[in-house]
Design a protein around this motif. Structure first.
Motif, short mmCIF file in Angstrom:
data_model
loop_
_atom_site.label_atom_id
_atom_site.label_comp_id
_atom_site.label_asym_id
_atom_site.label_seq_id
_atom_site.Cartn_x
_atom_site.Cartn_y
_atom_site.Cartn_z
N LEU A 11 -6.51 0.09 12.56
CA LEU A 11 -6.20 -0.88 11.51
C LEU A 11 -7.31 -0.87 10.47
N VAL A 12 -6.92 -0.77 9.20
CA VAL A 12 -7.89 -0.77 8.11
C VAL A 12 -7.30 -1.50 6.91
N GLN A 13 -8.15 -2.11 6.11
CA GLN A 13 -7.71 -2.82 4.92
C GLN A 13 -7.35 -1.84 3.81
N ALA A 14 -6.46 -2.27 2.93
CA ALA A 14 -6.09 -1.46 1.77
C ALA A 14 -7.34 -1.07 0.98
N GLY A 15 -7.39 0.19 0.57
CA GLY A 15 -8.55 0.71 -0.13
C GLY A 15 -9.59 1.33 0.77
N LEU A 86 -6.59 4.07 1.02
CA LEU A 86 -5.36 3.84 1.77
C LEU A 86 -4.57 2.66 1.21
N LYS A 87 -3.25 2.79 1.30
CA LYS A 87 -2.32 1.79 0.80
C LYS A 87 -1.44 1.29 1.93
N PRO A 88 -0.87 0.08 1.80
CA PRO A 88 0.02 -0.42 2.84
C PRO A 88 1.18 0.53 3.15
N GLY A 118 1.15 11.32 18.74
CA GLY A 118 1.08 10.42 17.61
C GLY A 118 -0.03 9.40 17.74
N THR A 119 -0.53 8.94 16.60
CA THR A 119 -1.53 7.88 16.56
C THR A 119 -1.15 6.89 15.45
N GLN A 120 -1.22 5.60 15.76
CA GLN A 120 -0.78 4.57 14.83
C GLN A 120 -1.84 4.30 13.76
N VAL A 121 -1.40 4.28 12.51
CA VAL A 121 -2.24 3.90 11.38
C VAL A 121 -1.60 2.68 10.72
N THR A 122 -2.33 1.59 10.62
CA THR A 122 -1.83 0.36 10.01
C THR A 122 -2.77 -0.07 8.89
N ILE A 123 -2.22 -0.24 7.69
CA ILE A 123 -3.00 -0.63 6.53
C ILE A 123 -2.58 -2.03 6.12
N SER A 124 -3.52 -2.96 6.11
CA SER A 124 -3.24 -4.34 5.74
C SER A 124 -3.60 -4.59 4.29
N SER A 125 -2.94 -5.59 3.69
CA SER A 125 -3.19 -5.94 2.29
C SER A 125 -4.48 -6.72 2.15
#
Length: 125
Positions: A11-15, A86-88, A118-125
């Motif tokens: 999990l990472v924030q946008a940008g 990174l973007k949502p 597979g590996t999950q990538v989640t981008i938060s706003s």
């Protein structure tokens, strides 16, 4: 047989940035191209980037050009995907895949015959 194991998702924030890794084992000498694909819920799996196993020639989807870099570590048989800005809409499960059947099969999903889990990538706003 070729075995592929992805790592580095999270999990990472946008940008922000993430670096994904794909470790290849088995008959790695037979690989022509290793690619990264991603799939969001309800969507088709799409091409992200690829690298020629022997010649280090790279390919990128238009949607990620300028934001991602694919590279190979020869000694460790590992391919990295550095993702910046990174973007949502980048949120997805990211898969690495190997092609040992088609020399020029770099950007088409159906040309790859080995896949990681597979590996999950989640981008938060």
């Amino acid at each position: 047989q070729v075995q592929l194991v992805e790592s580095g998702g999270g999990l990472v924030q946008a940008g922000g940035s993430l670096r994904l890794s794909c470790a290849a084992s088995g008959r790695t000498f037979s690989i022509y191209t290793l690619g990264w694909f991603r799939q969001a819920p309800g969507k088709e799996r799409e091409f992200v980037a690829a690298i020629n196993w022997s010649g280090a020639i790279t390919y990128y989807a238009d949607s990620v050009k300028g934001r991602i870099t694919i590279s190979r570590d020869n000694a460790q048989n590992t391919v990295h995907l550095q993702m910046n800005s990174l973007k949502p809409e980048d949120t997805a499960v990211y898969y690495c895949a190997a092609n040992n059947k088609f020399r020029f099969g770099a950007v088409i999903t159906g040309m790859y015959n080995y896949w990681g889990q597979g590996t999950q990538v989640t981008i938060s706003s």
